[in-house]
Design a protein around this motif. Structure first.
Motif, mmCIF file in Angstrom:
data_model
loop_
_atom_site.group_PDB
_atom_site.id
_atom_site.type_symbol
_atom_site.label_atom_id
_atom_site.label_comp_id
_atom_site.label_asym_id
_atom_site.label_seq_id
_atom_site.Cartn_x
_atom_site.Cartn_y
_atom_site.Cartn_z
ATOM 1 N N PRO A 98 -17.029 30.611 -29.292
ATOM 2 C CA PRO A 98 -15.694 30.721 -28.687
ATOM 3 C C PRO A 98 -14.605 30.695 -29.754
ATOM 4 O O PRO A 98 -14.667 29.894 -30.693
ATOM 5 C CB PRO A 98 -15.610 29.504 -27.770
ATOM 6 N N PRO A 99 -13.602 31.557 -29.629
ATOM 7 C CA PRO A 99 -12.511 31.579 -30.603
ATOM 8 C C PRO A 99 -11.593 30.376 -30.435
ATOM 9 O O PRO A 99 -11.598 29.694 -29.405
ATOM 10 C CB PRO A 99 -11.787 32.881 -30.297
ATOM 11 N N THR A 100 -10.774 30.143 -31.441
ATOM 12 C CA THR A 100 -9.816 29.039 -31.404
ATOM 13 C C THR A 100 -8.395 29.579 -31.307
ATOM 14 O O THR A 100 -8.109 30.708 -31.702
ATOM 15 C CB THR A 100 -9.938 28.160 -32.657
ATOM 16 N N LEU A 101 -7.536 28.755 -30.782
ATOM 17 C CA LEU A 101 -6.126 29.089 -30.642
ATOM 18 C C LEU A 101 -5.308 27.868 -31.036
ATOM 19 O O LEU A 101 -5.589 26.752 -30.593
ATOM 20 C CB LEU A 101 -5.798 29.490 -29.199
ATOM 21 N N SER B 96 -12.823 28.571 -23.739
ATOM 22 C CA SER B 96 -14.031 28.225 -22.976
ATOM 23 C C SER B 96 -15.043 29.355 -22.905
ATOM 24 O O SER B 96 -16.073 29.216 -22.254
ATOM 25 C CB SER B 96 -13.638 27.805 -21.557
ATOM 26 N N THR B 97 -14.780 30.473 -23.575
ATOM 27 C CA THR B 97 -15.681 31.619 -23.519
ATOM 28 C C THR B 97 -15.725 32.319 -24.871
ATOM 29 O O THR B 97 -14.762 32.263 -25.639
ATOM 30 C CB THR B 97 -15.227 32.613 -22.435
ATOM 31 N N THR B 98 -16.840 32.991 -25.146
ATOM 32 C CA THR B 98 -16.952 33.784 -26.374
ATOM 33 C C THR B 98 -16.414 35.194 -26.196
ATOM 34 O O THR B 98 -16.268 35.927 -27.177
ATOM 35 C CB THR B 98 -18.424 33.882 -26.817
ATOM 36 N N SER B 99 -16.106 35.568 -24.961
ATOM 37 C CA SER B 99 -15.679 36.951 -24.718
ATOM 38 C C SER B 99 -14.436 37.010 -23.823
ATOM 39 O O SER B 99 -14.470 37.586 -22.732
ATOM 40 C CB SER B 99 -16.811 37.749 -24.082
ATOM 41 N N SER C 208 -9.217 37.474 -31.715
ATOM 42 C CA SER C 208 -9.925 37.291 -32.981
ATOM 43 C C SER C 208 -10.537 35.898 -32.979
ATOM 44 O O SER C 208 -10.326 35.114 -32.053
ATOM 45 C CB SER C 208 -8.974 37.469 -34.164
ATOM 46 N N ALA C 209 -11.280 35.584 -34.018
ATOM 47 C CA ALA C 209 -11.990 34.311 -34.058
ATOM 48 C C ALA C 209 -11.034 33.126 -34.144
ATOM 49 O O ALA C 209 -11.314 32.051 -33.609
ATOM 50 C CB ALA C 209 -12.960 34.289 -35.233
ATOM 51 N N ALA C 210 -9.896 33.300 -34.835
ATOM 52 C CA ALA C 210 -8.915 32.231 -34.980
ATOM 53 C C ALA C 210 -7.534 32.830 -34.748
ATOM 54 O O ALA C 210 -7.108 33.715 -35.493
ATOM 55 C CB ALA C 210 -8.998 31.588 -36.350
ATOM 56 N N MET C 211 -6.845 32.360 -33.714
ATOM 57 C CA MET C 211 -5.584 32.971 -33.300
ATOM 58 C C MET C 211 -4.458 31.957 -33.347
ATOM 59 O O MET C 211 -4.676 30.749 -33.259
ATOM 60 C CB MET C 211 -5.726 33.531 -31.877
ATOM 61 N N VAL C 212 -3.237 32.474 -33.492
ATOM 62 C CA VAL C 212 -2.027 31.659 -33.480
ATOM 63 C C VAL C 212 -1.129 32.149 -32.355
ATOM 64 O O VAL C 212 -0.893 33.359 -32.231
ATOM 65 C CB VAL C 212 -1.278 31.742 -34.825
ATOM 66 N N GLY C 213 -0.624 31.232 -31.552
ATOM 67 C CA GLY C 213 0.285 31.580 -30.467
ATOM 68 C C GLY C 213 1.336 30.495 -30.277
ATOM 69 O O GLY C 213 1.068 29.487 -29.602
ATOM 70 N N HIS C 214 2.516 30.674 -30.900
ATOM 71 C CA HIS C 214 3.590 29.712 -30.712
ATOM 72 C C HIS C 214 4.246 29.932 -29.350
ATOM 73 O O HIS C 214 4.183 31.029 -28.776
ATOM 74 C CB HIS C 214 4.627 29.860 -31.826
#
Length: 638
Positions: A33-36, A78-81, A110-116
């Protein structure tokens, strides 16, 4: 032309790399699962705010709580997709005590995301959606096509938004505006850096035009009046943003195409957080009132809405006793009566006050000033707004309910609308055991339409509306009628009095000196406020009404969790019981301290013993993000 070419090139780039938020076959294949991560802030961090994330199919894929110190959050989806785009919502109270519901988006996965999540990202999402984000987020499961459009238009929306605040961008010396990613700036923090001050320097609102068109309103936060300098029709802007060669500027309906800026002020604000750090150090040293009074942080303090230097020292001393600390300051506006163009001498600020566990226990507001010549002390210090009392005006709505929670048929119209005028009549927050001191006996408030309304002293914190000009000893009702100029009751209220930026002039004499003060309406008066917006209690029904005896008992616990959950942009700010003798005379008003969110319950602890027949009422007052007031009255069942 350059803007259109850039937008077209961006569209091609997104298409070539699978952008635009469709997910599907173009979505990356992830082995975990990706991170945010990101920061939720309105200038100051949104502390302990709730962050919720859905994907492009509207599926909930993660939640988090922002950190109490810096507003940061991080989560693993909570998901890989997940299907692109991610749609983010943050809900929490800002440093002004206003409930915020803000949104952002991550267009591609993407695998590691940023969302302010900030007021600027909320504006980007509104532009990309062509409407207010909150209803779309609430219906995300059935809004896949809208979310796809949001992803496709998000980058161009951010570019367009930066043109609307280009003066602030220049003043803050952001040399490469094109490189500034409002959604995912990897260096962003709520620390009075350039990106953070860009958020704080403008006032951003979502509203509706007279034709019920959703609009984005942007203005310089440091003007005397809360002027919407730039107005953008959201549906038109979205249509243009989705075109390869669109011209979103055609959606601007205002004369100005970019907000003005407090140029001189913005060059000094980077060091404001030093004041908060110095105040926290002073508090941590266990200083008493007499010692605090000699500290350079307050030695230049004049007054703030009647609060004296001794009072401010007392407040800081209580923070010492309670082991409290200041959070970061949030810029709220300008306290100057007539700010110099491009500047502001006295800056209004707010901060949350937290205990050692990180829980917010109080809200602090005051004014600060900058001393550029200071070399051995802080350049920013507490100064106060210099006013002997507070004067404000707000849009108002009033709903009368019977004991079973149904609308009262005795009140017409119900809900009603009008203006809430607050002219301070007594010293606020008196020392326990020492009664409040009267400041005023009467005042006159002139409406923008030219009519004037008299107010008189009624032994309450605020002056009461008077039907007799010059009266100085009124009997209050205890309810909203004391401070409300209701459209249905006063024929002098016109359309010019009910719109954002309407100017109200208050005249009075205090300590033998005549003064005139201006106040501006922060938002339009709602024409037909929804009944669901008014605060309501859980579990009140025909089978479980509000009994007068329970209101009088001093043991009744009330809860408003269902209303708070349905209206996350509203905060309850007042609870009071009003007991009015049937034989006439002044009512007894018992106030209950309202706990700060996320708490949604309180006990009406003070008992009241009636003498003779009385009517018993429970009043609740709430405030939205634009300062509108919503009052509810429950009439207790005998």
């Amino acid at each position: 032309m350059l803007y259109r070419l850039a937008a077209f090139a961006l569209t091609l780039l997104l298409a070539s790399c699978g952008g635009g938020g469709g997910g599907g076959s173009d979505a990356p294949v992830l082995d975990k699962p990706p991170t945010l991560r990101g920061v939720a802030a309105t200038g100051a961090p949104l502390v302990n705010a709730q962050v919720s994330v859905v994907d492009g199919q509207g599926k909930a894929v993660g939640t988090a709580t922002t950190h109490g110190a810096d507003g940061s959050y991080s989560l693993t989806l909570s998901t890989t997709s997940p299907t692109a785009p991610l749609f983010i919502q943050a809900r929490g109270m800002d440093a002004a005590g206003t409930m915020q519901v803000l949104h952002s988006t991550v267009p591609t996965i993407s695998a590691a995301m940023v969302g302010h999540v900030t007021p600027l990202t909320n504006a980007v999402v509104a532009l990309a959606l062509g409407t207010e984000p909150a209803p779309v987020f609430a219906a995300a499961a059935t809004s896949a096509s809208q979310l796809t459009q949001m992803a496709s238009a998000a980058s161009a929306a951010g570019t367009f938004l930066k043109t609307l605040v280009k003066t602030q961008v220049s003043d803050l010396k952001i040399t490469d505006a094109a490189a500034l990613d409002l959604l995912a700036d990897s260096t962003f923090a709520a620390n009075k850096g350039a990106h953070d001050l860009l958020i704080e320097s403008v006032r951003i609102d979502l509203a509706r035009s007279k034709l019920n068109m959703p609009v984005l309103q942007i203005g310089n936060k440091f003007l005397a009046a809360p002027t919407a300098e730039v107005v953008v029709e959201l549906p038109t802007a979205q249509t243009e943003l989705l075109k390869a060669s669109g011209t979103p500027a055609t959606a601007i309906t205002s004369t100005l195409k970019a907000a003005t800026s407090a140029t001189t002020l913005l060059g000094t604000l980077a060091g404001l957080d030093d004041l908060g750090a110095a105040l926290n150090q002073l508090i941590a040293q266990g200083r008493d009132v007499s010692t605090i009074l000699t500290n350079t942080l307050v030695t230049g303090y004049d007054k703030h809405n009647g609060r004296s230097k001794v009072d401010i020292a007392g407040i800081l001393s209580t923070y010492t006793t309670g082991n409290r600390q200041f959070g970061r300051f949030q810029l709220l506006g300008c306290a100057d009566d007539a700010p110099t163009a491009g500047n502001c001498a006295k800056v209004l600020v707010g901060a949350v006050i937290s205990d050692s566990t990180g829980a917010v226990v109080d809200l602090f507001s005051d004014a600060v000033s900058y001393n550029k010549s200071a070399t051995t002390t802080n350049k920013w210090n507490l100064i106060g707004n210099g006013k002997k009392l507070a004067v404000d005006v707000y849009p108002l709505g009033f709903l009368a309910l019977a004991a079973d929670g149904t609308p009262s048929s005795a009140v017409v119209p119900n809900p009603g609308i009008g203006l809430q005028v607050e002219v301070q009549a007594q010293t606020a927050d008196p020392v326990p055991g020492i009664p409040a001191t009267q400041l005023l006996s009467s005042a006159t408030v002139q409406l923008p339409g030219g009519f004037s309304i008299p107010f008189g002293y009624c032994n309450r914190l605020l002056l009461c509306v008077s039907s007799t000009p010059g009266a100085t000893n009124l009997i209050p009702t205890g309810g909203v009628g004391d401070i409300a100029i209701q459209r249905s009751a006063v024929g002098w209220i016109g359309s010019a009095d009910s719109v954002r930026g309407a100017k109200f002039i208050t005249s009075y004499t205090i300590s033998g000196v005549a003064e005139t003060r201006n106040a501006w309406l922060r938002a339009d008066v709602l024409g037909e406020p929804a009944a669901t917006r008014f605060p309501s209690l859980d579990s009140v029904s025909a089978a479980s009404p509000v009994f007068a005896a329970s209101l009088q008992s001093g043991t009744l616990m009330i809860n408003w969790s269902a209303w708070a959950a349905a209206n996350p942009d509203l905060r309850l700010i007042e609870i009071k019981r009003v007991f009015t003798p049937a034989a006439g005379g002044a009512p007894t008003v018992l106030d209950t301290t309202v706990p700060l969110p996320p708490k949604t319950a309180a006990t009406l602890s003070a008992a009241y013993t009636p003498v003779g027949s009385v009517t018993s009422e429970l009043w609740l007052q709430a405030m939205d993000a634009q300062g509108r007031r919503f009052h509810t009255r429950y009439s207790g069942k005998p």
